[in-house]
Enzyme design. Structure first.
Site, PDB file in Angstrom:
ATOM      1  N   SER A 230      20.490  -0.579  27.547  1.00 52.05           N
ATOM      2  CA  SER A 230      20.447   0.823  27.992  1.00 52.05           C
ATOM      3  C   SER A 230      19.486   0.950  29.162  1.00 52.05           C
ATOM      4  CB  SER A 230      19.946   1.709  26.849  1.00 52.05           C
ATOM      5  OG  SER A 230      18.546   1.526  26.684  1.00 52.05           O
ATOM      6  N   ASP A 231      19.718   1.925  30.002  1.00 54.60           N
ATOM      7  CA  ASP A 231      18.650   2.278  30.920  1.00 54.60           C
ATOM      8  C   ASP A 231      17.516   2.818  30.047  1.00 54.60           C
ATOM      9  OD1 ASP A 231      18.675   3.793  34.238  1.00 54.60           O
ATOM     10  OD2 ASP A 231      17.080   2.848  33.073  1.00 54.60           O
ATOM     11  N   TRP A 232      16.367   2.883  30.630  1.00 56.76           N
ATOM     12  CA  TRP A 232      15.163   3.187  29.836  1.00 56.76           C
ATOM     13  C   TRP A 232      15.203   4.630  29.319  1.00 56.76           C
ATOM     14  CZ3 TRP A 232      15.826  -1.388  30.903  1.00 56.76           C
ATOM     15  CH2 TRP A 232      14.886  -2.413  30.724  1.00 56.76           C
ATOM     16  N   GLY A 233      15.462   4.737  28.022  1.00 58.07           N
ATOM     17  CA  GLY A 233      15.550   6.049  27.404  1.00 58.07           C
ATOM     18  C   GLY A 233      16.945   6.630  27.447  1.00 58.07           C
ATOM     19  N   ALA A 234      17.937   5.804  27.770  1.00 61.71           N
ATOM     20  CA  ALA A 234      19.304   6.327  27.920  1.00 61.71           C
ATOM     21  C   ALA A 234      20.061   6.363  26.604  1.00 61.71           C
ATOM     22  CB  ALA A 234      20.080   5.480  28.923  1.00 61.71           C
TER      23      ALA A 234
END
Ligand code: GLC
Length: 671
Positions: A230-234
Site C-alpha cells: 500500500s502507499d503509506w496509509g492507503a
C-alpha cells in the site's frame, strides 16, 4: 516462477503460525517488514525514491550519509533514452544497497494529466508509451543489481488535491488506453518486485482494495508475480483489502491487518488461504531480497561514477525549446561579459518536494559552474533580480538591468522556489511565481540577447516568449545540474532532450481544465484525449508540443522504407534513414506515431508507438528500425472488453516531435 523459490515458499509456509503469517503482511515501522528469527527471516528494508535514496528518516541506522541526487523523473523521461535510464537504475541500486536497503520505492509513472499536479516533476509523461518504456528501463537497471522496485502509484493517481480520498472517475477506454498501459508494459517487460497501490479511489473503490485492479488485471491479465504494497496509509480495510489483493500494509505497525486479520480468519470471515496467498508473495519478495539467507548488502554511494552519471543524465534531458538566431551555444571566444540573473542561478532547485526529495552530498549551481568554466575568459556578472517567493521589487530589477545592459548576453534563470512543486499539494497557478515574468520582460528590453533557463518540473506560462531569443528547460537537474546546464549553454554538449508533456499557452487550453481539480469525485471527462491527443483532436495550438526539443545541429529524415501491408496479429517493420546534416555531433529522438484512418470508435489523431535516440556525427547517417506489434494499431473496445485492431489503412508518421512530422507512409492492415 522460479520452482526453487516456490518450493522454499511452500516449505516455510507450513512452518508459520497464523500470527506469524499475518505479521509478515504489515510493516513494523515506516520502512521495515517483520522478522521471524526462529525461521531465519530478517526484515526487508525499503526507502524512497525515484531519483535517489532518501536518507532523512534515519532507518535503517546506516541512513546517515547523503546520496547522489539524480535529476527527477521528468528529466529521466525527457532523455527518451532507455539505455541511459537503465544505467541510472543500476546506480540507484548500488546506492540503495550501500545505504542498507532492499527495495527502492520507484519508479513513479503516474500519467501527467494536468500541469498543476504537484508531483509532475517526479513522474514521466502525459503519454503511456514514454512512461512505460522509461519505467521499464528504470526497473530493469535497478533489479538487475538485486534491488527491488515498487512501481507506483497504481492507479489513476494524477493530482495531489484530495489524493487520500479522491475518487478518479475514469471510463474503461481511458483506463485501458491511457492510465494502465505503462503499468502493463513495466510488469510484462520487467516484473517489478512490488507494485504500490495508490491512495485514491478508482470508480468508487479504493485502489488498496480494488480486486479488479489488483487481482483481475494486474495478476490475472498481466501475470504480475510480485507483492502489492500500500502507499503509506492507503489501506482502509481488513477483509476487502486482503481479498482484493493487497499484500503489505505500510507503514507499520499494523492497523487494519495484524490482530484484526487474525481475527477475521478465526471467526471465518475469510479463508486462511487468502492470507496464505499474500504470505507466499511476501516470502518470494523476502527470498529475492536475500532476507532468508543473510545476504550482505554491498553497493557504493556518491562515487565519481555516479556523480558523472547524474551530470550525463541532466545533460541528456535538458530541452532546448527556442533558439532564435542561433543565440546558443554561447561562444566564450567571442563574448566578453555575461550577465547571470535570477535566484535559481545561485540557488539551484534540484528537485521538487516530498518523499522523493534526496539530501545530496553537494550541489553545483549554474552560477558556480559558469564562473569556473569561464574563469579568466569571460566576465560573469550576477544579480538575483528578484526574491524567491515575494513579489519582485523594482530596485532588485534595476540592479539586474544594470548588468544586462553591460553584457554581451544575458542568462536569466527563472525557476520555482523550493517546494513550490511538491507531493501533497498542487500548484495554485501555472505562472512563474514572484513576479519573475516582469523581471524577464524588463531584462529582455534591456538586452535582446537573452536566454531564459527554466528550473521547474512542469509547464509554465511564458507571456514573454516573443521577447526572448532562447529558452532552455533544465527541469530539476539534480546535484550536478549546474555543470550540465553550463555545458549545454557553452556548447560542450549538444542538447537532445524532448518534452514528454505538452506545454500549453494558457491553463484554459489544457485537456482537464473543465474537470480539474474536482471535489471528492474527479471526473476524467477528457477520456482518452489527454495531452497531445487532446490538442491534436481539438486543433488547439500548444506553446511547445509533445516531443519537442531543438538541437545545435540539423537532421534529415529520408524516405520511410518497410512493409506497406500487414496482418492483424502480426508485427509490421518500418525503417528510416536519419542523417546529421549540420556541423556538430548531436543526438536525435526519432519518434513514430500511428494514425488510424478509419475506426468504429473515435480515436486520437495520432499516438506515439515508437521512438529511438540516435547519436550522429556531422554527415553521418544511420537506419532506425521499428517493429510495430499488434498493440501499435489497436484500441480498447469497451463493449468487447478487449484490444481490437480493425483492418484498414493506417498512417505511420515519423518526426522530430508530435508536430514536426518529417515523413509519412501508409500501411494497410488486412484481416
Ligand atoms: C508517500 C508517497 C509514496 C512514498 C511513500 C513513502 O505518501 O505517496 O510515493 O513512496 O509515501 O514515503
Amino acid at each position: 516462477m522460479d520452482t526453487n523459490i516456490e518450493s522454499r515458499v511452500e516449505e516455510i509456509l507450513t512452518k508459520l503460525t497464523l500470527k506469524e503469517k499475518v505479521s509478515l503482511l504489515s510493516g513494523i515501522d515506516g520502512w521495515l517488514t517483520a522478522a521471524i528469527e526462529r525461521l531465519g527471516i530478517t526484515s526487508l528494508i525499503m526507502t524512497d525514491g525515484p531519483h535517489g535514496v532518501r536518507t532523512d528518516h534515519g532507518s535503517p541506522a546506516r541512513m546517515t550519509s547523503p546520496a547522489t541526487a539524480f535529476p527527477t523523473g521528468v528529466s529521466i523521461a525527457s532523455t527518451w533514452n532507455p539505455m541511459l535510464v537503465e544505467r541510472v537504475g543500476a546506480a540507484l541500486a548500488e546506492e540503495t544497497q550501500a545505504l542498507g536497503c532492499d527495495v527502492l520505492l520507484g519508479p513513479c509513472v503516474n500519467i501527467i494529466r494536468h500541469p498543476l499536479a504537484g508531483r509532475n516533476f517526479e513522474a514521466y509523461s502525459e503519454d503511456p508509451f514514454v512512461a512505460g518504456k522509461t519505467g521499464t528501463a528504470w526497473v530493469k537497471g535497478l533489479q538487475g543489481k538485486g534491488v527491488g522496485a515498487s512501481l507506483k502509484h497504481y492507479a489513476c493517481n494524477n493530482q495531489e488535491y484530495e489524493r487520500f480520498r479522491g475518487n478518479s472517475v475514469v471510463d474503461e477506454r481511458a483506463l485501458r488506453e491511457i492510465y494502465l498501459p505503462h503499468f502493463e508494459m513495466v510488469v510484462k517487460e520487467a516484473q517489478p518486485w512490488t507494485v504500490m497501490c495508490a491512495y485514491n479511489r478508482v470508480n468508487g473503490v479504493y485502489a488498496s482494495e480494488d480486486y479488479y485492479l489488483l487481482t483481475e488485471i494486474l495478476r490475472g491479465e498481466w501475470g504480475f508475480e510480485g507483492a502489492v504494497i500500500s502507499d503509506w496509509g492507503a489501506n482502509h480495510t481488513t477483509v476487502e483489502s486482503i481479498e482484493g489483493g493487497l499484500d503489505l500494509e505500510m507503514p507499520g505497525p499494523a492497523k487494519y491487518y495484524g490482530g484484526l486479520l487474525v481475527d477475521a480468519v478465526n471467526i471465518y470471515q475469510i479463508e486462511e488461504e487468502s492470507v496464505n496467498n499474500a504470505v507466499r508473495r511476501m516470502l518470494r519478495l523476502l527470498i529475492k531480497a536475500g532476507r532468508l539467507d543473510g545476504k550482505e548488502r554491498a553497493g557504493s554511494v556518491n562515487t565519481p561514477e555516479h556523480q558523472a552519471l547524474a551530470r550525463e543524465l541532466a545533460e541528456d534531458a535538458i530541452t532546448l525549446l527556442k533558439n532564435e538566431e542561433s543565440l546558443l551555444p554561447l561562444n566564450p571566444g567571442s563574448i566578453k561579459t555575461i550577465a547571470v540573473i535570477g535566484p535559481n542561478a545561485a540557488e539551484l532547485q534540484i528537485s521538487g518536494g516530498g518523499s522523493a526529495r534526496v539530501k545530496p552530498p553537494y550541489l553545483v549551481s549554474p552560477l558556480d559552474a559558469l564562473r569556473s568554466k569561464l574563469d579568466g575568459k569571460v566576465e560573469v556578472l550576477y544579480a538575483r533580480g528578484c526574491g524567491y517567493e515575494e513579489d519582485v521589487h523594482q530596485e532588485q530589477i534595476d540592479e539586474a538591468l544594470g548588468l544586462a545592459k553591460r553584457a554581451d548576453a544575458v542568462l536569466l534563470f527563472a525557476g520555482m522556489p523550493e517546494n513550490f512543486e511538491t507531493e501533497g499539494r498542487d500548484r495554485p497557478h501555472m505562472q512563474l511565481p514572484g513576479g519573475r515574468d516582469e523581471l524577464i520582460r524588463q531584462a529582455a528590453a534591456a538586452n535582446r540577447n537573452i536566454v531564459v533557463v527554466l528550473n521547474c518540473g512542469a509547464p509554465v506560462e511564458m507571456p514573454w516568449i516573443d521577447e526572448v531569443k532562447a529558452v532552455v528547460q533544465m527541469y530539476y537537474p539534480g546535484m550536478e545540474g549546474g555543470n550540465a546546464i553550463a555545458n549545454i549553454l557553452l556548447g560542450e554538449v549538444n542538447p537532445s532532450g524532448k518534452l514528454t508533456v505538452t506545454y500549453p499557452t494558457k491553463l484554459e487550453d489544457t485537456p482537464a481544465y473543465l474537470n480539474y481539480p474536482g471535489g471528492r469525485d474527479v471526473i476524467y471527462g477528457e477520456e482518452i484525449f489527454t495531452g497531445y491527443r487532446y490538442y491534436d483532436k481539438k486543433g488547439v495550438e500548444p506553446l511547445f508540443p509533445f516531443g519537442h526539443g531543438l538541437s545545435y545541429t540539423t537532421f534529415e529524415y529520408c524516405e520511410i522504407q518497410g512493409q506497406e501491408k500487414g496482418k492483424v496479429g502480426e508485427s509490421v517493420r518500418i525503417d528510416i534513414e536519419i542523417r546529421n546534416t549540420g556541423d556538430c555531433p548531436g543526438k536525435e529522438v526519432v519518434q513514430l506515431y500511428v494514425r488510424d484512418l478509419e475506426s468504429s470508435l473515435p480515436r486520437p489523431v495520432k499516438e506515439l508507438k515508437g521512438f529511438q535516440k540516435v547519436s550522429l556525427n556531422p554527415g553521418e547517417s544511420t537506419t532506425v528500425s521499428f517493429e510495430l506489434n499488434e498493440r501499435a494499431f489497436a484500441f480498447y473496445h469497451p463493449d468487447k472488453r478487449a484490444w481490437v485492431v480493425e483492418p484498414g489503412a493506417f498512417d505511420v508518421l515519423i518526426g522530430s516531435s508530435s508536430k514536426d512530422i518529417r515523413r509519412k507512409a501508409m500501411v494497410i492492415i488486412e484481416g
